[in-house]
Design a protein around this motif. Sequence first.
Motif, PDB file in Angstrom:
ATOM      1  N   GLY A 136      15.181   2.101   1.666  1.00 39.32           N
ATOM      2  CA  GLY A 136      14.846   1.847   0.270  1.00 39.32           C
ATOM      3  C   GLY A 136      13.873   0.702   0.095  1.00 39.32           C
ATOM      4  O   GLY A 136      12.914   0.786  -0.674  1.00 39.32           O
ATOM      5  N   HIS A 137      14.097  -0.384   0.834  1.00 43.08           N
ATOM      6  CA  HIS A 137      13.220  -1.551   0.673  1.00 43.08           C
ATOM      7  C   HIS A 137      11.825  -1.305   1.227  1.00 43.08           C
ATOM      8  O   HIS A 137      10.847  -1.820   0.679  1.00 43.08           O
ATOM      9  CB  HIS A 137      13.871  -2.774   1.309  1.00 43.08           C
ATOM     10  N   GLU A 138      11.707  -0.540   2.283  1.00 41.88           N
ATOM     11  CA  GLU A 138      10.361  -0.227   2.764  1.00 41.88           C
ATOM     12  C   GLU A 138       9.612   0.641   1.759  1.00 41.88           C
ATOM     13  O   GLU A 138       8.417   0.461   1.529  1.00 41.88           O
ATOM     14  CB  GLU A 138      10.417   0.466   4.121  1.00 41.88           C
TER      15      GLU A 138
ATOM     16  N   ARG B  74       8.601  -1.498  -1.314  1.00 41.52           N
ATOM     17  CA  ARG B  74       7.514  -2.421  -0.977  1.00 41.52           C
ATOM     18  C   ARG B  74       6.170  -1.715  -1.135  1.00 41.52           C
ATOM     19  O   ARG B  74       5.207  -2.315  -1.627  1.00 41.52           O
ATOM     20  CB  ARG B  74       7.677  -2.952   0.442  1.00 41.52           C
ATOM     21  N   GLY B  75       6.087  -0.445  -0.747  1.00 42.28           N
ATOM     22  CA  GLY B  75       4.855   0.313  -0.932  1.00 42.28           C
ATOM     23  C   GLY B  75       4.512   0.540  -2.389  1.00 42.28           C
ATOM     24  O   GLY B  75       3.350   0.801  -2.718  1.00 42.28           O
ATOM     25  N   MET B  76       5.512   0.440  -3.276  1.00 43.57           N
ATOM     26  CA  MET B  76       5.283   0.612  -4.706  1.00 43.57           C
ATOM     27  C   MET B  76       4.890  -0.701  -5.379  1.00 43.57           C
ATOM     28  O   MET B  76       4.643  -0.722  -6.590  1.00 43.57           O
ATOM     29  CB  MET B  76       6.550   1.165  -5.370  1.00 43.57           C
TER      30      MET B  76
ATOM     31  N   ALA C 169      11.985   4.205  -8.794  1.00 45.97           N
ATOM     32  CA  ALA C 169      12.515   4.125  -7.428  1.00 45.97           C
ATOM     33  C   ALA C 169      14.013   4.392  -7.400  1.00 45.97           C
ATOM     34  O   ALA C 169      14.504   5.203  -6.593  1.00 45.97           O
ATOM     35  CB  ALA C 169      12.211   2.750  -6.833  1.00 45.97           C
ATOM     36  N   GLU C 170      14.772   3.728  -8.265  1.00 47.64           N
ATOM     37  CA  GLU C 170      16.223   3.877  -8.257  1.00 47.64           C
ATOM     38  C   GLU C 170      16.645   5.290  -8.666  1.00 47.64           C
ATOM     39  O   GLU C 170      17.589   5.858  -8.114  1.00 47.64           O
ATOM     40  CB  GLU C 170      16.854   2.841  -9.197  1.00 47.64           C
ATOM     41  N   VAL C 171      15.935   5.865  -9.631  1.00 50.53           N
ATOM     42  CA  VAL C 171      16.267   7.218 -10.100  1.00 50.53           C
ATOM     43  C   VAL C 171      15.886   8.256  -9.059  1.00 50.53           C
ATOM     44  O   VAL C 171      16.679   9.149  -8.725  1.00 50.53           O
ATOM     45  CB  VAL C 171      15.570   7.492 -11.445  1.00 50.53           C
ATOM     46  N   PHE C 172      14.669   8.175  -8.537  1.00 51.91           N
ATOM     47  CA  PHE C 172      14.232   9.173  -7.558  1.00 51.91           C
ATOM     48  C   PHE C 172      15.129   9.149  -6.314  1.00 51.91           C
ATOM     49  O   PHE C 172      15.544  10.195  -5.811  1.00 51.91           O
ATOM     50  CB  PHE C 172      12.784   8.936  -7.148  1.00 51.91           C
ATOM     51  N   LEU C 173      15.433   7.950  -5.815  1.00 53.17           N
ATOM     52  CA  LEU C 173      16.257   7.828  -4.611  1.00 53.17           C
ATOM     53  C   LEU C 173      17.737   8.022  -4.912  1.00 53.17           C
ATOM     54  O   LEU C 173      18.550   8.108  -3.995  1.00 53.17           O
ATOM     55  CB  LEU C 173      16.029   6.465  -3.959  1.00 53.17           C
TER      56      LEU C 173
ATOM     57  N   THR D 141       3.500   6.987  -2.698  1.00 50.79           N
ATOM     58  CA  THR D 141       4.469   6.067  -2.102  1.00 50.79           C
ATOM     59  C   THR D 141       5.833   6.695  -1.871  1.00 50.79           C
ATOM     60  O   THR D 141       6.587   6.235  -1.001  1.00 50.79           O
ATOM     61  CB  THR D 141       4.639   4.835  -3.014  1.00 50.79           C
ATOM     62  N   LEU D 142       6.187   7.727  -2.649  1.00 50.83           N
ATOM     63  CA  LEU D 142       7.477   8.406  -2.495  1.00 50.83           C
ATOM     64  C   LEU D 142       7.299   9.862  -2.087  1.00 50.83           C
ATOM     65  O   LEU D 142       8.152  10.704  -2.358  1.00 50.83           O
ATOM     66  CB  LEU D 142       8.278   8.333  -3.806  1.00 50.83           C
ATOM     67  N   SER D 143       6.207  10.162  -1.428  1.00 51.88           N
ATOM     68  CA  SER D 143       5.974  11.556  -1.014  1.00 51.88           C
ATOM     69  C   SER D 143       6.990  11.971   0.042  1.00 51.88           C
ATOM     70  O   SER D 143       7.594  11.151   0.725  1.00 51.88           O
ATOM     71  CB  SER D 143       4.559  11.705  -0.446  1.00 51.88           C
TER      72      SER D 143
END
Length: 539
Positions: free
Chosen positions: A109-111, A114-116, A211-215, A303-305
């Motif tokens: 998650g943190h990596e 960080r890209g975002m 980020a939190e919703v997608f993951l 970033t989340l591909s």
Amino acid sequence: TAPGNLFDSDLGIYTADNAGREWERPAFFEWFEPDGSRAIGQTVGLRIHGGWSRKYDQKSLRLYARDRYGESALDHRFFRELGVDSFRRLLLRNSGNGWKMAFMRDAIGHELVRGMGLDSQAWRPSVVYLNGHYWGIHNLRERIDRHFLANHHGIAPDGIDLLQNGIRAGDMEHWKRLEQLFTGLTEKPAEWMPALEPLVNLDNLFDYVIAEVFLDNRDWPLNNEQQWRPRTATGRWRWIPYDMDGILGTSGRRPWINTLHGKILYLPVKQPPLFVSMMQALLKEPRGRERFVHRYTTHMQTTLSRARLLRVIDDKQARLAPEMAQHIARWQPTEHSSPQSALPHRDTGDWLAEVQVLRNFAEARHEHVWDDLQTSFKLGEPATLQVGDVPGLLGIEVEGLALPRRGGDWAARFFTRLPMRLTLRLAKGWRLAGWKNNSGPDAEGRFTLNGDTSLQPQLEFEPSHRPMFRSTELEEGDRLRLVFYGIARRTHHVEASTDLAEWQRLKTIGVPDRGAHSLVVPLGGEPGLRFFRVVSDPD
């Protein structure tokens, strides 16, 4: 450290009865790099770290550098990817609530965040020996506190407001101004974006929620929320993702769960966290929906591909795998273990099965999120926007995020019938003159996609004070083609030299407009370097 500091029934911090206490004991900490060199050897304060995970047989450790122990910092570049080589506090984390599962969710998650562009904790898996005894893998992590923010943002530690279930640094005076907008008796703003923008970094808030919703963080948003701001007149609130052990299919959660609906739009509590109330207000307005949805879909293609998620999972597995068999063997249940505290894995096959859960979730998530967005906001069908590459164009941004390159152009999928703000990044000296076939954004950069669309910007070069070469290409017959942009309505001279001292004029060209001009120079097989320049006459 003295064994009693860890395991004494009355004083030891590592016992089941005492692990929940915020006790600190002195310990001597040594750090060895893989080449065997010792980078650190100093006394530190040692505490147990974490929440629920304190109950596990293997516990997380928190390290404090303090003056009273002889050194006020841990001076070493533990994380090569960071430009930070001094730390006040560090964690040796047991992977938190991920200890019994894949041992990597929080690191993944943190990596990704960080890209975002969000704040994130660096990660480095490490082998720990406690008083000479093998203690398994611990993930070396930064600790999020005012010193962390000072290191990463160049702000003095006392110049920070940091909140997490109360005040961790600074105060709440600025935060109360935000609360008044939602809980006060004053009239609500006519539009939420301009009302919140001076107080909140809205792109940070949107990306944090994305980020939190997608993951699909199971342990959020009613838990694990932190926000901070610089204590300046213009300092705005930003959110920090942390403790992301609940992402990517934890506890059997499936990739088709509509997290946006259940955790943001219709969170079933009477008093949601303030940032959830902000999001609900923003997403009721057209401009808020536009920016949020287009940033969300852009992140899912960059970033989340799917490819990026799988690369990060593979990387974490590869870095943990060499030590995992020994780690699992070390933490097999003993007579002192309980069903709550014991590691359930019996071999690396059990661990790899947990890692596969992450991959399965990552493979399937995107399709369902596209459907969730379309349903939640009643959007049109997705279509592809393609922007052609032309000289002078460095990149394209939609709602502040860069479009990915596909082939030689920029392209991504977006929902139709949802206006977007499109921005061109241009090289110095270039300006937008228009769009091919007059098909493109309006003067404010707003554009609405109605189906698969290809746009072609028309750019002009406007050098402010000197000509500029666009390209030099060798051609057949030992010839060189020079292409340059000049200053409109001036005479230009193309000159050559072999020593940068004496110049020979090759051609004089009148430049009537801002277009490109070219000429072919026969090289004639002459040896040695050749230099070329374009000189413009004064006005």
